[in-house]
Design an enzyme around this catalytic site. Structure first.
Site, PDB file in Angstrom:
ATOM      1  N   ARG A  15       0.831  -1.241   0.155  1.00 17.77           N
ATOM      2  CA  ARG A  15      -0.039   0.043  -0.143  1.00 17.77           C
ATOM      3  C   ARG A  15       0.990   1.227   0.130  1.00 17.77           C
ATOM      4  NH1 ARG A  15      -0.710   4.798   2.768  1.00 17.77           N
ATOM      5  NH2 ARG A  15      -0.225   3.652   4.652  1.00 17.77           N
ATOM      6  N   HIS A 207       5.945   4.245  12.830  1.00 16.69           N
ATOM      7  CA  HIS A 207       6.125   4.437  11.530  1.00 16.69           C
ATOM      8  C   HIS A 207       6.984   5.636  11.340  1.00 16.69           C
ATOM      9  CE1 HIS A 207       3.875   3.803   7.384  1.00 16.69           C
ATOM     10  NE2 HIS A 207       4.710   4.861   7.414  1.00 16.69           N
ATOM     11  N   HIS A 209      10.196   7.136   8.790  1.00 13.92           N
ATOM     12  CA  HIS A 209      10.827   7.340   7.726  1.00 13.92           C
ATOM     13  C   HIS A 209      12.300   7.390   7.712  1.00 13.92           C
ATOM     14  CE1 HIS A 209       7.099   8.040   4.790  1.00 13.92           C
ATOM     15  NE2 HIS A 209       6.740   7.207   5.726  1.00 13.92           N
ATOM     16  N   CYS A 240      10.324   8.836  -0.841  1.00 11.04           N
ATOM     17  CA  CYS A 240       9.779  10.058  -0.087  1.00 11.04           C
ATOM     18  C   CYS A 240       8.757  10.690  -0.955  1.00 11.04           C
ATOM     19  CB  CYS A 240      10.891  10.956   0.478  1.00 11.04           C
ATOM     20  SG  CYS A 240      10.208  12.266   0.958  1.00 11.04           S
ATOM     21  N   ASN A 249       9.923   5.512   3.374  1.00 12.86           N
ATOM     22  CA  ASN A 249       9.729   4.392   4.367  1.00 12.86           C
ATOM     23  C   ASN A 249      10.921   3.625   4.679  1.00 12.86           C
ATOM     24  OD1 ASN A 249       6.636   4.093   4.789  1.00 12.86           O
ATOM     25  ND2 ASN A 249       6.850   4.041   2.586  1.00 12.86           N
TER      26      ASN A 249
END
Lengths: 303, 303
Positions: A15, A207, A209, A240, A249
């Site tokens: 996703r 989560h 990055h 990004c 990610n």
């Protein structure tokens, strides 16, 4: 160093990774990839998004993907859902877990959802209620907790307010996002210490990055504070969205290497995961940014 | 989180970075780059190597570089020296600090120096003595402390023995190297706890590579243990000598971002540093791997 014995890695590549890919990926390839990911031992895969295809054409085949993958017992297959219409499609596709999303910062929420934070709650509340009534679990993403591309600094109280409202609605887990990859370990310690005063740690996921290279350092800080759920994308797929060509990610393969080497159990077969990373890299037709994909391309490691 | 108030960043790009570059870099450009680096506020720059030009042709102009750069007061200009012949040239060029090198693992030492560890000490000992007699400080690099590309696992006792012998010779500082970028924070904690039982922390520097993405996580662990000296290369210049295209040296620009955001003083102007990174990237004619150089190329940040 006080570390947990095991960690849950939530794979968001199909996703969060694919939605940023310009190259069209076929439904067949998405299904094959998701099946590979569940075979690697991952227990949670966010497989698609039920955001209207007008906004994310790449994931317009969400229902087909969800219906045609092999559902491996023990694996949670989740999908992003923006509103009640999206939820209808997700329920039709029999998704295990529904992911809703909003931002801790006003400007990012408005750019992403076209609503103020206050206006967003009444949209999400019935999604959570209906999903729960249908026996689904619900996860919420809270973006820009560590910084906003438009507002800059974000106060921890902003994230706290949003998380409180979401937990009041009945969500099962909240994923705390460093959307633009600005977080540093000291800030992670401060934000997570505050949040864990209000919510159980096992209801919070991280989560991160890797835009500025700090994602794994932030993971280690969270581990030391007792957090055990981390989102990542195989190969760092997706990049990004705010800076084409920069890292986005946190990469599942890099995360797993570090966790395994630190003796933390993940249940994932790193070898199978790297094979799957090579496979999806071939499908998207461009080099993936993770360190392990760099190593594979250079011959520094083999699978 | 227990963190030091300030940290010394030792820039190794002009030596450790450039020595791995195939593209010939002119003496004029090297001098210009070193001058930019000292103007950015870095207090320590390893500017070249006095290893025989047969082995590293790129740095065959070591004496010219050392003699022609601007020597900014307060900046230490160091260079790599393999033996007494190299030291003669380094002294002729009036280098401030001499860096010697060997490995913690037998196989890497033999591949790199063509001698066993035991045979290496008598070569290095007179270099240290003469350099000290000439009023120079001496740094030693100990490679492969966290893992060897040939021997695999390296015991902490191996590093300990080598460091002990080097400190007995009279070195001023020992740089502990993760040459192939395999270290993880738990291992860093174990190794550094052992080493700091034997040597003062301010005599040890950390030289991490970011090959698997763990370098900044390792830095944070070392910071929490009270270590305050870190080696890095602007832009991550140099890559990984064992895997072409993979990340090598920890990037100074990424390191400084994290340190500054954590409130740790470095004395370096990040803006000037990034300008200098862009400049050397242009000179070497290829994209540099650091996250900040990626961001600059993508327009995610500007300088």
């Amino acid at each position: 160093m006080n570390l947990p014995a095991k960690v849950t890695v939530k794979e968001v590549g199909p996703r969060d990774g694919l939605q940023n890919e310009e190259e069209h990926i076929s439904t067949i390839d998405k299904i094959e990839w998701i099946n590979q990911l569940s075979e690697s031992g991952l227990s949670y895969i966010e497989i698609t998004s039920f955001v209207h295809p007008k906004w994310i054409p790449q994931l317009g085949d969400a229902v087909d993907v969800a219906k045609q993958i092999n559902r491996k017992p023990g694996v949670t297959y989740a999908a992003l859902v923006p509103n009640e219409r999206g939820l209808e499609r997700a329920l039709e596709a029999d998704i295990d877990e529904v992911s809703i999303f909003m931002s801790a910062s006003e400007a990012h929420n408005r750019k992403n959802i076209n609503k103020s934070i206050r206006e967003t709650y009444p949209v999400l509340s019935p999604v959570v209620q209906t999903a729960k009534n249908e026996g689904k679990t619900v996860r919420a993403y809270v973006s820009t907790v560590f910084g906003c591309p438009y507002d800059g600094t974000v106060e921890v109280d902003q994230a706290l307010s949003v998380c409180e409202r979401l937990f009041e609605m009945g969500i099962d887990e909240c994923s705390i996002g460093d959307t633009i990859g600005v977080a540093n370990p000291l800030q992670v310690e401060r934000v997570l210490s505050t949040l864990s005063n209000h919510f159980p740690k096992d209801k919070l996921a991280l989560h991160f990055h890797n835009t500025r290279g700090t994602a794994l350092a932030n993971v280690v800080t969270a581990l030391q504070l007792g957090f055990t759920t981390f989102d990542s994308s195989l190969g760092g797929l997706g990049g990004c969205p705010y800076a084409k060509g920069a890292s986005g990610n946190l990469a599942t393969d890099d995360l797993l290497y570090m966790l395994e080497e630190m003796g933390i159990h993940t249940g994932v077969d790193h070898h199978k995961l790297l094979k799957s990373g090579e496979w999806i890299q071939h499908v998207v037709g461009k080099p993936l940014p993770s360190h392990h994909m760099q190593m594979l391309r250079s011959g520094g490691i083999q699978v």
